[in-house]
Motif scaffolding. Structure first.
Motif, PDB file in Angstrom:
ATOM      1  N   ILE A 122      16.870 -57.582 -31.785  1.00 43.57           N
ATOM      2  CA  ILE A 122      16.522 -58.919 -32.262  1.00 43.57           C
ATOM      3  C   ILE A 122      17.204 -59.179 -33.604  1.00 43.57           C
ATOM      4  O   ILE A 122      17.798 -60.243 -33.817  1.00 43.57           O
ATOM      5  CB  ILE A 122      14.994 -59.101 -32.380  1.00 43.57           C
ATOM      6  N   ILE A 123      17.151 -58.221 -34.508  1.00 44.63           N
ATOM      7  CA  ILE A 123      17.775 -58.386 -35.824  1.00 44.63           C
ATOM      8  C   ILE A 123      19.283 -58.573 -35.688  1.00 44.63           C
ATOM      9  O   ILE A 123      19.868 -59.484 -36.286  1.00 44.63           O
ATOM     10  CB  ILE A 123      17.448 -57.182 -36.734  1.00 44.63           C
ATOM     11  N   ARG A 124      19.911 -57.731 -34.883  1.00 41.17           N
ATOM     12  CA  ARG A 124      21.362 -57.832 -34.700  1.00 41.17           C
ATOM     13  C   ARG A 124      21.757 -59.154 -34.061  1.00 41.17           C
ATOM     14  O   ARG A 124      22.706 -59.809 -34.493  1.00 41.17           O
ATOM     15  CB  ARG A 124      21.867 -56.656 -33.866  1.00 41.17           C
ATOM     16  N   MET A 125      21.028 -59.554 -33.027  1.00 40.42           N
ATOM     17  CA  MET A 125      21.325 -60.816 -32.360  1.00 40.42           C
ATOM     18  C   MET A 125      21.070 -62.002 -33.287  1.00 40.42           C
ATOM     19  O   MET A 125      21.838 -62.959 -33.297  1.00 40.42           O
ATOM     20  CB  MET A 125      20.500 -60.955 -31.083  1.00 40.42           C
ATOM     21  N   PHE A 126      20.008 -61.938 -34.078  1.00 41.75           N
ATOM     22  CA  PHE A 126      19.718 -63.024 -35.009  1.00 41.75           C
ATOM     23  C   PHE A 126      20.865 -63.184 -36.008  1.00 41.75           C
ATOM     24  O   PHE A 126      21.269 -64.295 -36.328  1.00 41.75           O
ATOM     25  CB  PHE A 126      18.402 -62.774 -35.750  1.00 41.75           C
ATOM     26  N   ASN A 127      21.397 -62.057 -36.476  1.00 40.40           N
ATOM     27  CA  ASN A 127      22.520 -62.121 -37.408  1.00 40.40           C
ATOM     28  C   ASN A 127      23.764 -62.714 -36.757  1.00 40.40           C
ATOM     29  O   ASN A 127      24.584 -63.331 -37.437  1.00 40.40           O
ATOM     30  CB  ASN A 127      22.822 -60.736 -37.988  1.00 40.40           C
ATOM     31  N   LEU A 128      23.911 -62.544 -35.457  1.00 40.19           N
ATOM     32  CA  LEU A 128      25.068 -63.082 -34.742  1.00 40.19           C
ATOM     33  C   LEU A 128      24.907 -64.549 -34.342  1.00 40.19           C
ATOM     34  O   LEU A 128      25.827 -65.346 -34.506  1.00 40.19           O
ATOM     35  CB  LEU A 128      25.350 -62.264 -33.476  1.00 40.19           C
TER      36      LEU A 128
END
Length: 73
Positions: free
Chosen positions: A35-41
């Motif tokens: 979720i964190i990685r996707m949110f950053n993307l």
């Protein structure tokens, strides 16, 4: 006696509702990292993020994010 039975039924319904609300916001470490990685993307495109996590809805992820990472002034 029926009042006693009814009150015990009400209690079990209430405790089930509490458990289901708590379990909605329980994410594994892998899910949280994703979720964190996707949110950053992709930012707040919850449906895109949910598409990468089987069994999760965009609403669940948004609610989790807002309860965990939202900063209120």
């Amino acid at each position: 006696m029926s009042d006693l039975d009814r009150s015990s039924d009400d209690t079990s319904v209430d405790s089930r509702e509490e458990k289901s609300q708590d379990s909605e916001l329980q994410f594994s470490e892998d899910e949280e990292t994703l979720i964190i990685r996707m949110f950053n993307l992709v930012g707040e495109r919850w449906s895109l993020i949910a598409g990468r996590i089987p069994g999760r809805t965009a609403e669940e992820i948004e609610k989790y994010w807002n309860s965990r990472y939202s900063t209120s002034a």
